[in-house]
Design an enzyme around this catalytic site. Structure first.
Site, PDB file in Angstrom:
ATOM      1  N   LYS A  76      -2.023 -49.076  12.685  1.00 36.21           N
ATOM      2  CA  LYS A  76      -3.064 -49.897  12.041  1.00 36.21           C
ATOM      3  C   LYS A  76      -2.462 -50.864  11.018  1.00 36.21           C
ATOM      4  O   LYS A  76      -2.810 -52.041  10.982  1.00 36.21           O
ATOM      5  CB  LYS A  76      -4.091 -49.017  11.300  1.00 36.21           C
ATOM      6  CG  LYS A  76      -4.842 -48.040  12.169  1.00 36.21           C
ATOM      7  CD  LYS A  76      -5.914 -47.297  11.380  1.00 36.21           C
ATOM      8  CE  LYS A  76      -5.396 -46.383  10.285  1.00 36.21           C
ATOM      9  NZ  LYS A  76      -4.612 -45.237  10.758  1.00 36.21           N
ATOM     10  N   ARG A  90     -13.155 -43.415   6.700  1.00 35.57           N
ATOM     11  CA  ARG A  90     -12.509 -42.286   7.384  1.00 35.57           C
ATOM     12  C   ARG A  90     -13.462 -41.111   7.553  1.00 35.57           C
ATOM     13  O   ARG A  90     -13.059 -40.079   8.093  1.00 35.57           O
ATOM     14  CB  ARG A  90     -11.301 -41.828   6.566  1.00 35.57           C
ATOM     15  CG  ARG A  90      -9.963 -42.334   7.103  1.00 35.57           C
ATOM     16  CD  ARG A  90      -8.938 -42.022   6.058  1.00 35.57           C
ATOM     17  NE  ARG A  90      -7.645 -41.681   6.553  1.00 35.57           N
ATOM     18  CZ  ARG A  90      -6.583 -42.471   6.369  1.00 35.57           C
ATOM     19  NH1 ARG A  90      -6.708 -43.643   5.793  1.00 35.57           N
ATOM     20  NH2 ARG A  90      -5.401 -42.065   6.761  1.00 35.57           N
ATOM     21  N   ARG A  94       9.381 -41.986  10.562  1.00 35.38           N
ATOM     22  CA  ARG A  94       9.210 -43.204   9.745  1.00 35.38           C
ATOM     23  C   ARG A  94      10.063 -43.146   8.471  1.00 35.38           C
ATOM     24  O   ARG A  94      10.088 -42.165   7.756  1.00 35.38           O
ATOM     25  CB  ARG A  94       7.729 -43.329   9.363  1.00 35.38           C
ATOM     26  CG  ARG A  94       7.414 -44.506   8.490  1.00 35.38           C
ATOM     27  CD  ARG A  94       5.961 -44.882   8.580  1.00 35.38           C
ATOM     28  NE  ARG A  94       5.057 -43.870   8.057  1.00 35.38           N
ATOM     29  CZ  ARG A  94       3.725 -44.012   8.097  1.00 35.38           C
ATOM     30  NH1 ARG A  94       3.176 -45.062   8.639  1.00 35.38           N
ATOM     31  NH2 ARG A  94       2.955 -43.058   7.606  1.00 35.38           N
ATOM     32  N   ARG A 134       8.036 -40.985   3.315  1.00 38.79           N
ATOM     33  CA  ARG A 134       6.815 -40.672   2.574  1.00 38.79           C
ATOM     34  C   ARG A 134       6.624 -39.157   2.533  1.00 38.79           C
ATOM     35  O   ARG A 134       6.870 -38.478   3.522  1.00 38.79           O
ATOM     36  CB  ARG A 134       5.605 -41.310   3.285  1.00 38.79           C
ATOM     37  CG  ARG A 134       5.219 -42.645   2.739  1.00 38.79           C
ATOM     38  CD  ARG A 134       4.205 -43.335   3.606  1.00 38.79           C
ATOM     39  NE  ARG A 134       2.962 -42.592   3.844  1.00 38.79           N
ATOM     40  CZ  ARG A 134       1.872 -43.117   4.422  1.00 38.79           C
ATOM     41  NH1 ARG A 134       1.878 -44.375   4.799  1.00 38.79           N
ATOM     42  NH2 ARG A 134       0.787 -42.396   4.628  1.00 38.79           N
ATOM     43  N   ARG A 178      -2.794 -33.823   8.560  1.00 42.53           N
ATOM     44  CA  ARG A 178      -3.452 -35.144   8.615  1.00 42.53           C
ATOM     45  C   ARG A 178      -4.103 -35.376   9.976  1.00 42.53           C
ATOM     46  O   ARG A 178      -5.188 -35.943  10.067  1.00 42.53           O
ATOM     47  CB  ARG A 178      -2.423 -36.259   8.332  1.00 42.53           C
ATOM     48  CG  ARG A 178      -2.006 -36.301   6.870  1.00 42.53           C
ATOM     49  CD  ARG A 178      -0.728 -37.094   6.671  1.00 42.53           C
ATOM     50  NE  ARG A 178      -0.884 -38.511   6.882  1.00 42.53           N
ATOM     51  CZ  ARG A 178       0.137 -39.342   7.123  1.00 42.53           C
ATOM     52  NH1 ARG A 178       1.380 -38.879   7.218  1.00 42.53           N
ATOM     53  NH2 ARG A 178      -0.082 -40.620   7.272  1.00 42.53           N
TER      54      ARG A 178
HETATM   55  P1  AMP Z   1      -2.771 -43.800   5.026  1.00 42.68           P
HETATM   56  O1  AMP Z   1      -1.680 -44.584   4.403  1.00 42.68           O
HETATM   57  O2  AMP Z   1      -3.933 -44.655   5.477  1.00 42.68           O
HETATM   58  O3  AMP Z   1      -2.298 -42.867   6.108  1.00 42.68           O
HETATM   59  O4  AMP Z   1      -3.382 -42.873   3.860  1.00 42.68           O
HETATM   60  C1  AMP Z   1      -2.581 -41.928   3.172  1.00 42.68           C
HETATM   61  C2  AMP Z   1      -3.466 -40.919   2.483  1.00 42.68           C
HETATM   62  O5  AMP Z   1      -4.316 -41.584   1.524  1.00 42.68           O
HETATM   63  C3  AMP Z   1      -4.428 -40.147   3.384  1.00 42.68           C
HETATM   64  O6  AMP Z   1      -3.812 -39.048   4.020  1.00 42.68           O
HETATM   65  C4  AMP Z   1      -5.486 -39.720   2.377  1.00 42.68           C
HETATM   66  O7  AMP Z   1      -5.041 -38.641   1.569  1.00 42.68           O
HETATM   67  C5  AMP Z   1      -5.592 -40.949   1.475  1.00 42.68           C
HETATM   68  N1  AMP Z   1      -6.600 -41.894   1.989  1.00 42.68           N
HETATM   69  C6  AMP Z   1      -6.381 -43.153   2.470  1.00 42.68           C
HETATM   70  N2  AMP Z   1      -7.528 -43.719   2.863  1.00 42.68           N
HETATM   71  C7  AMP Z   1      -8.509 -42.806   2.638  1.00 42.68           C
HETATM   72  C8  AMP Z   1      -9.910 -42.793   2.840  1.00 42.68           C
HETATM   73  N3  AMP Z   1     -10.562 -43.825   3.380  1.00 42.68           N
HETATM   74  N4  AMP Z   1     -10.592 -41.662   2.472  1.00 42.68           N
HETATM   75  C9  AMP Z   1      -9.977 -40.615   1.919  1.00 42.68           C
HETATM   76  N5  AMP Z   1      -8.649 -40.566   1.706  1.00 42.68           N
HETATM   77  C10 AMP Z   1      -7.915 -41.643   2.063  1.00 42.68           C
END
Ligand code: AMP
Length: 216
Positions: free
Chosen positions: A13, A88, A127, A160, A171
């Protein structure tokens, strides 16, 4: 053009959001990036978010909804935006509808990236990110020439915290339970554009397919 990018962690994404941003000159709004920035800055938001993020869990809805509401009021969102990683959960999607109607905005498309789970795991666990320029590598698919060193700027690469295997599994579990229901939610609204990926196409090819779908 107002877009939502949907898809499991590791589906690409963020990469596609950057390409859309460049082509259509609209901002990428990544809740993950906003939260990571808050964690780095040790802000109150960051301290709260960190405990969830490190476990691979979602940050509470009200926290991310507040972030998005503020961000969408930004002048740069008037021409359009790309939501990357939000919504989400169903309550987040419902709040997004409310916020957007208050701001007189409407969603055009929701793009769903579908990718096999074995590929997702390799993408996330492999990654590595440059601490200097942010370029991303993957030890399986796109390794740097020298281990853990950026080809472009020579700085160190890091992984990360939530890209470790146990957190990745959590996740993906969270994605299946809380985010996948959004596919039917947006299908019912006739907004869903699904891209089936097999993990072999590069980002530019996927982007071509995406643009064809958006423009057709
Ligand atoms: P991402 O970089 O999008 O994979 O997000 C990393 C982490 O940020 C996720 O595993 C969640 O802990 C938190 N996070 C990001 N976006 C959301 C969201 N829309 N709702 C809740 N937690 C989020």
């Amino acid at each position: 053009m107002n877009l939502v990018l949907l898809g499991a962690p590791g589906a690409g994404k963020g990469t596609q959001a950057k390409l859309i941003m460049k082509k259509y000159s609209i901002p990428q709004i990544s809740t993950g990036d906003i939260l990571r920035e808050a964690v780095r800055g040790n802000t109150q938001l960051g301290l709260k978010a960190q405990e969830y993020m490190n476990k691979g869990l979602l940050v509470p809805d009200e926290v991310v909804i507040g972030i998005i509401e503020e961000r969408l009021k930004g002048q740069d969102c008037k021409k359009g935006f790309i939501l990357d990683g939000f919504p989400r959960t169903i309550p987040q999607a419902e709040s997004l509808d409310e916020v957007m109607s208050r701001l007189n905005m409407k969603l055009d498309h929701v793009i769903d990236f579908e990718l096999n789970e074995d590929v997702l795991i390799k993408r996330l666990s492999g990654r590595r990110i440059c601490e200097g320029c942010g370029i991303m590598y993957n030890v399986y698919f796109n390794p740097p020439r020298k281990d853990m060193v950026c080809d472009a700027c020579g700085k160190n690469l890091f992984q990360r915290k939530d890209d470790h295997i146990e957190t990745i599994k959590e996740r993906l579990k969270v994605y299946r339970a809380q985010t996948m229901p959004l596919i039917d939610f947006y299908k019912a609204k006739n907004m869903l554009v699904t891209l089936y990926l097999d993990g072999t196409e590069g980002p530019d090819l996927i982007f071509d397919r995406l643009c064809n779908r958006l423009e057709s």
